[in-house]
Design an enzyme around this catalytic site. Structure first.
Site, PDB file in Angstrom:
ATOM      1  CG  PHE A   1      -0.603  -0.054   2.540  1.00 27.05           C
ATOM      2  CD1 PHE A   1       0.591   0.472   2.966  1.00 27.05           C
ATOM      3  CD2 PHE A   1      -1.445  -0.600   3.503  1.00 27.05           C
ATOM      4  CE1 PHE A   1       0.972   0.458   4.294  1.00 27.05           C
ATOM      5  CE2 PHE A   1      -1.080  -0.636   4.841  1.00 27.05           C
ATOM      6  CZ  PHE A   1       0.133  -0.103   5.232  1.00 27.05           C
ATOM      7  CD  GLU A   2      -0.818   5.031   1.462  1.00 24.86           C
ATOM      8  OE1 GLU A   2      -0.767   5.965   0.637  1.00 24.86           O
ATOM      9  OE2 GLU A   2      -1.882   4.622   1.947  1.00 24.86           O
ATOM     10  N   GLY A   3       1.680   2.767  -2.628  1.00 20.09           N
ATOM     11  CA  GLY A   3       2.607   2.609  -3.745  1.00 20.09           C
ATOM     12  C   GLY A   3       3.499   1.408  -3.538  1.00 20.09           C
TER      13      GLY A   3
ATOM     14  CD  GLN B   1       6.896   4.199  -2.981  1.00 21.29           C
ATOM     15  OE1 GLN B   1       7.585   5.204  -2.867  1.00 21.29           O
ATOM     16  NE2 GLN B   1       5.583   4.216  -2.824  1.00 21.29           N
TER      17      GLN B   1
END
Length: 570
Positions: free
Chosen positions: A434-436, A441
């Site tokens: 999650f969050e990329g 990234q």
């Protein structure tokens, strides 16, 4: 009876905070930052450790075993969660980093991150709600119309109201340009929002009096792809004329069944002509979302650090007590065995280097927002954006890898529910998603940070300056040379596929280099303080084989697409 994660090593945390690069400059910028003296930080961190051990540690087991359930269409959290949340809010923990002008305490982000690390060490699922709250505050504060800011900010800052971040849909995860949720104007300043959202942490809960969903949707006539998305705040309920609540057309479709973080309900939500308010400018929703990306990815780093540090400390305690082997009449503690020492040394090095990097990034993020000097502010912004995908990925990897290493030290005991490392392993697995996800990234680091900004140049100068001093710091130079060469080769690649195939290895090489910089920084600490002995030892452990590890990633980078050439024959 199930074992518990040991209390946080407060002295080590405070020592790392005291020496965070840039902290002295940050303290000089405002009275509220200056109020975060060494003594004040020590007091706050110590109180956080007490709260976490007393309230969150016992809650963690119930959250993992019971989780959240769906009752009559609403989410019911685990037993004890609501009481812990009330205590969390009453003690003012949600308010630390928010500006005083909106009701916060105005303290450095560094302090909020250190506190989150301690809380997530004992109960990572609990921390999922405060992260979304903090991020929503930034969106509403920066982009909300006056009436929304006046109504929502004080209660979001205090923790009395909650928030979610609603981005993903079926078929539109990282590829946000495929979002189908729609919003149409009603003519009275509000919008009617309809669509389906998924993967929403605390998409519903019984902890706060109200929930605001920060949501991306497509407006009539909007351009296709990401450029057509707008940002909205959609409350879970609206007040009737008499003040009583009326549900706002939002349904909980399901709570996902997950490997870990059971106490954090991950919901699929349906919106049916739900009333919302536009935040910011129509068509700028995705760009505006980036106002919270630093907070969200820093939070993943802190969550990863909390889990990793808890697992490492538990493994160290276990190894000192567990007796096995040695050949004598009495078995010796397993901490005497070289292979166990290797595992423990690697765990300590990983957690301390990650902690130093996370704290340094938190300071740079604040300098990027508050530094009055234009060049210094731009440099802090470039450096923080360079470090952000590095720290997010490093935190995610460290949580899982250190927990796995700790399980190796505990042996069969670690694989059972009697010890918390198996939960830590489960809870941490999602951090690299999650969050990329890690691949996202990596592309962010290469395609945005390397090709479009001077973040690497600023980092390189800073790292070489640091490596010029400190015992053993010269071990960093070969890694920095490999990073420079890799960057040059990536930029010169003719094929975008070559660059993308090498991106994750470049991210991992950058993690090694950033960790090496922090190791060199820690080696400058005086060896006279007991905590510094641990920090210096961890730094030397990180640097001991950095050249070999960097050479492996460098080889993969220069290979480009050749590194995956066998894929098409699978």
């Amino acid at each position: 009876m199930r074992a518990s994660i040991p209390p946080a090593s407060v002295d080590v945390i405070i020592e790392q905070m005291r020496h965070a690069p840039g902290l002295a400059r940050l303290r000089s910028l405002s009275d509220s930052f200056a109020a975060a003296t060494d003594d004040a930080m020590a007091t706050i961190v110590s109180e956080a450790a007490k709260f976490a051990a007393k309230e969150l540690g016992p809650l963690n087991l119930a959250m993992d075993d019971t989780g959240a359930t769906l009752v009559d269409g609403r989410v019911a959290t685990a037993p004890g969660h609501a009481a812990a949340w009330r205590s969390f809010v009453a003690q003012g923990w949600p308010m630390l980093e928010h500006a005083e002008v909106i009701g916060g305490q105005g303290l450095p982000r560094l302090l909020a991150i250190a506190v989150q690390e301690i809380f997530d060490r004992h109960c990572p699922a609990f921390g999922m709600l405060p992260v979304a709250q903090r991020s929503a505050v930034k969106l509403v504060d920066q982009f909300g119309p006056d009436h929304v800011r006046a109504e929502w900010l004080p209660l979001l800052v205090s923790g009395d109201w909650g928030a979610t971040i609603c981005i993903s849909e079926a078929g539109a995860g990282s590829d946000v340009g495929r979002i189908l949720t729609s919003a149409r104007p009603r003519g009275d300043g509000s919008w009617a929002v309809s669509g389906e959202k998924m993967w929403i942490s605390f998409g519903d809960q019984n902890l706060t009096a109200r929930i605001g969903h920060c949501l991306l949707a497509r407006t009539p006539g909007a351009a296709p792809g990401p450029a057509g998305l707008s940002l909205f705040l959609v409350p879970d309920w609206l007040p009737e004329p008499d003040g009583s609540p009326r549900r706002n057309g939002i349904s909980v479709r399901r709570i996902e069944s997950k490997l870990g973080l059971h106490g954090s309900p991950t919901c699929a939500l349906g919106f049916d002509d739900s009333t919302g308010w536009l935040l910011g400018t129509e068509g700028r929703g995705l760009a505006q979302m980036f106002a919270m990306i630093t907070s969200m990815r820093l939070a993943v780093g802190a969550q990863g650090l909390g889990i990793a540090a808890g697992s490492a400390d538990l493994a160290m305690l276990y190894a000192r007590e567990r007796r096995q082997g040695g050949g004598g009449a009495v078995a010796q503690p397993i901490i005497e065995h070289p292979d166990v020492q290797r595992e423990l040394a690697g765990q300590a090095a990983t957690t301390e280097i990650l902690r130093g990097l996370l704290y340094a990034l938190a300071v740079q993020a604040d300098l990027a927002a508050h530094e009055p000097d234009d060049k210094a502010r731009r440099d802090a912004e470039s450096l923080s954006q360079w470090l952000l995908p590095i720290v997010k990925t490093f935190g995610a990897d460290s949580a899982f890898n250190v927990s796995s290493s700790a399980m190796q030290v505990l042996g069969g005991a670690g694989y059972t529910g009697d010890w918390p490392v198996e939960q830590n392993l489960r809870d941490s697995r999602v951090l690299s998603i999650f969050e990329g996800a890690t691949g996202i990234q990596a592309l962010d680091l290469v395609e945005r940070r390397l090709l479009r900004s001077d973040g690497l140049e600023i980092f390189r100068t800073m790292a070489r300056d640091t490596a010029n001093s400190g015992d053993g710091a010269g071990l960093l130079f070969p890694c920095l040379d490999l990073l420079d060469d890799a960057a040059t080769r990536l930029i010169s690649f003719d094929s975008n596929r070559d660059r993308r195939a090498a991106a994750t290895s470049f991210l991992r090489l950058s993690i090694l280099a950033a960790g090496g910089w922090m190791a060199a920084h820690l080696l400058r600490l005086s060896s006279g303080r007991p905590t510094n002995k641990r920090l210096r030892a961890s730094a030397m452990q990180w640097l001991s084989d950095i050249e070999v590890r960097a050479a492996v990633e460098h080889w993969k980078i220069i290979a480009g697409e050749k590194s995956i050439s066998s894929f098409h024959d699978l």
